[in-house]
Design a protein around this motif. Sequence first.
Motif, short mmCIF file in Angstrom:
data_model
loop_
_atom_site.label_atom_id
_atom_site.label_comp_id
_atom_site.label_asym_id
_atom_site.label_seq_id
_atom_site.Cartn_x
_atom_site.Cartn_y
_atom_site.Cartn_z
N CYS A 1 -10.05 6.27 5.77
CA CYS A 1 -9.52 5.62 4.56
C CYS A 1 -10.54 5.64 3.43
O CYS A 1 -10.19 5.86 2.26
CB CYS A 1 -9.13 4.18 4.86
SG CYS A 1 -7.61 3.99 5.82
N LEU B 1 -7.44 -0.80 2.57
CA LEU B 1 -8.14 0.42 2.12
C LEU B 1 -7.16 1.50 1.70
O LEU B 1 -7.42 2.24 0.74
CB LEU B 1 -9.06 0.92 3.24
CG LEU B 1 -10.29 0.04 3.52
CD1 LEU B 1 -11.01 0.50 4.77
CD2 LEU B 1 -11.24 0.03 2.32
N GLY C 1 -12.54 -0.84 -2.94
CA GLY C 1 -12.47 -0.28 -1.60
C GLY C 1 -13.82 -0.34 -0.89
O GLY C 1 -13.90 -0.69 0.29
N CYS D 1 -6.17 0.67 -1.77
CA CYS D 1 -7.24 1.04 -2.71
C CYS D 1 -7.23 2.54 -2.99
O CYS D 1 -7.44 2.98 -4.13
CB CYS D 1 -8.60 0.62 -2.15
SG CYS D 1 -8.85 -1.16 -2.08
N SER D 2 -6.99 3.34 -1.96
CA SER D 2 -7.00 4.80 -2.15
C SER D 2 -5.85 5.25 -3.04
O SER D 2 -6.01 6.13 -3.89
CB SER D 2 -6.94 5.52 -0.80
OG SER D 2 -5.67 5.38 -0.20
N SER E 1 0.83 -1.21 0.00
CA SER E 1 0.00 0.00 0.00
C SER E 1 0.86 1.25 0.00
O SER E 1 0.59 2.20 -0.75
CB SER E 1 -0.94 0.00 1.21
OG SER E 1 -1.87 -1.04 1.10
N VAL F 1 -10.31 7.05 -0.30
CA VAL F 1 -10.61 6.25 -1.50
C VAL F 1 -11.50 7.05 -2.45
O VAL F 1 -11.24 7.15 -3.66
CB VAL F 1 -11.30 4.92 -1.12
CG1 VAL F 1 -11.86 4.23 -2.36
CG2 VAL F 1 -10.34 3.99 -0.39
#
Length: 686
Positions: free
Chosen positions: A456, A422, A434, A425-426, A391, A460
Motif C-alpha cells: 500500500c 492506506l 499515508g 491515501c493512495s 477507500s 501511495v
Amino acid sequence: MLSKLPANVPSHLSLRFLKVYCNSGDLQRARHLFDQIPHPDLRAWTVLISGHTRHGFPKESIKLYTSLRGRHIVPDNLLLLSVAKACASLGDLRNAKELHDEAIRFGFHSDISLGNAMVDMFGKCKYVDGARQVFDDMPAKDVVSWTSLCSCYVNCGLPREGLVAFREMGLNGVRPNAVTVSSILPACSELKDLNLGREIHGFVVKHAMEENVFVSSALVNIYASCLSIKQAQMVFDMMPQRDVVSWNVLLTAYFSNRDCEKGIALFCRMRRDGVKLDGASWNAVIGGCFNNGQTEQALKMLGQMQESGFKPNQITITSLLPACKDLESLRAGKEVHSYIFRNCLMEDLATTTALVFMYAKCGELELSRRVFDMMPRRDTVAWNTMIIANSMHGNGEEALLLFRKMLDSRVKPNSVTFTGVLCGCSHSRLVDEGIMVFDSMRRNHSVEPDADHYSCMVDVLSRAGHLEEAYQFIQRMPMEPTPGAWGALLGACRVHKNVDLAKIAANRLFEIEPHNPGNYVLLSNILVTAKRWEEASETRKLMRDRGVTKTPGCSWVQLRNRVYSFVAGDRSNERSEEMYKFLVEMGEKMRLAGYVPNTDFVLQDVDQEEKVGILCNHSEKLAVAFGILNLNGESTIRVFKNLRICGDCHNAIKFMAKIVGVQIIVRDSLRFHHFKDGDCSCRDFW
C-alpha cells in the motif's frame, strides 16, 4: 397460582419435595418452597442451584450462589460444579475467575470432576490461560480432562495447540474416546491437515467409533474442508445413522467446492427423504446458491424457507449480503435490507456491517453511510468496513476522518484497518498522511506492518509520482516484495511514463507470477505509448511463448432486473446500430464541449482516424450508451468493468455525464468512479 404448601414441613420432606420440583423443571414451585425453609442448609441450596443450571437458567444459578456466599455458607464440590456449568453456559469470565479462586480457597482444586468442569468453563469463556492453569494444577487427569483441554484450544481458535494437547494425551497413556475425536477433528479441518485427519480416521476405524454420529460428521467435514469430496461422500454413505448435522456438513461441502448442482440435488434429496431440516440447512443452500452466482435460485429458496415456517435469522442475512455485491444483485440486496428492517434485525452488528459492505460494493456509498450512521454500536469490523468503503470509492480524506473517529471512540484498529486507510491515501494522493499512518502502526498501535501494508505504501508513493522513492522503498522492505508492490509501481509507471522503471518492475513480476496476463499487457502498453514498437512486440511474443492469454475487457449494465454485457466492438445487442449512432452524435457534441480523443490508448499501429474509431468501440462506452438510451426517467447509470477503465473512456464519460445531465457510476477492477457535471470523484487520479 401456586397451591398452598403445608406449614411447618419437616426438613427431610422439604428437601424431598424440592428435589421433585427441580427434577420436573417446576422451578417456580421449587423456589416458593425454598423460601419457606427458615434456614436452608447446603443440600437445599445445591438442589435449587443445580436445578436452575440444568434447566437453562444459569443467571439465576449465579444470583443464588452469590446470595449463598452472602450468608457465609461454605460451598462443597457439588455446588461449585453446578455453578461452574452456569458460568460456562453464559461465558461469564468474571464470575468464573471468582469461582476458581473459591475452589482453591476451600481446598477443592484436587477434585477431578470439578477440575474438568473448570477447564471446560474457562474454555467456554475463551480464557485459555485459565483453562491451562486449572489443567496443570490437577494432580490426576482422566480422558475428560484431556478432552476438555483439547476442546478449549479448538474453540478458542488455537487448532495447532489443540493438536499438540491431543498428541500429549496419547504420550501420557490416555486413550481418546469418541468425544475427544469429535472435538479434535475440527482442528484438522481448520488447518486443512488431510494427513492427520486420515490418521485419526484410522484410529476411529480401529476402535469401532464409526457408528458415533458426531465422529462421522466431523470426518465428513475434514475431508470436505480438504477438497476430498469423494472421501467425504464415502464416509457419509457408510454412516449407519445420520442426523441433520451430518447432512448439513456434506451440503455445505458441495457449495464450498463450487459444485452448486450437486448441492441443490442433495438438498432436494434431504426434503424427499424426510430429513428434518433446520435453519442451518436452509442457510447452507441459500448462501451456497448466492456465492455460486445462482441469485434467482437463492431468492427462490429464501421464499421456500419462509413458506416452510422458518424465519431467516442473522446467519441467513449475513450469508446473503456479501453475495449481493455485484450489479445484478443490488435488487436482491435491497430486498434483504427491507426484510432486516421489517424484522427488527438492525440491532445485530454482523447483519448491519454486511449491509454497509453490500451497498458500498454496489456503488451506493451514500446508502452505505446511512446504514453505518444508524448502527447503535460499532466494533472494529464495522469501522473497517466503512473505511474500506470510502477507500474503494476514492474518498481518502473521509477514510482518514473515519479512522480518527474510530480512535476517538476507543475502538482498537487492527491490520485490516491500516490496509483500508492506506488504500484511501493512495487513491487520493495523500502522501504525507499515508506516511504518518504507516509510521504510527508499530509505534502507536502495536500493529506490525505486513507485506500488504508495504505494498500500500508503494502505491501511495508511486501514484503520486514519487517513483524513485517508491522503488527505493521496495528495496528496503524487510520481507520479499509481493506482486502487489511491484504491480503498484508498474501501474504508476504507465501514468507517469517511466519506461525504465516499468521494465524493472515488469521483469520482477514475470518471475513472481509468470502466468498473470495483466503484467505483460501493461508493459506492452507502456512500450507502445513510448513508440518502442520492437520491445512491445518482444513482450507480446514472450506472453505467447508462455501460453499466457489476455483477459478480454467486458462491461455490463443492469436495466429492469436484466444485465446486459458488452465487449469491445460488440454488435450482438439488438440496439447496436442505435448505440453506435448515438456515440457518433455524442462524439460531435463532446468535441464542441472541448473533448479531444486520447489516441495514446489505442495500441495498434494504425492511422489517427482509425484510432478514433477504435476508441468509440470500447466496452465501457457501449455500456454507458446503452444505459443512456434506456434511462426511462432514471438519474443514475451504473456500469461495471472487469478491468481498469481506459483513460480516454474516463475522459469521455465525464463529458457524456455533463451533456446528458445524469450521474454515471463506473466500478472497474480497482475502484469506483462517480461521474457528474463533467467531473469524476477520483479527480482524474486513479
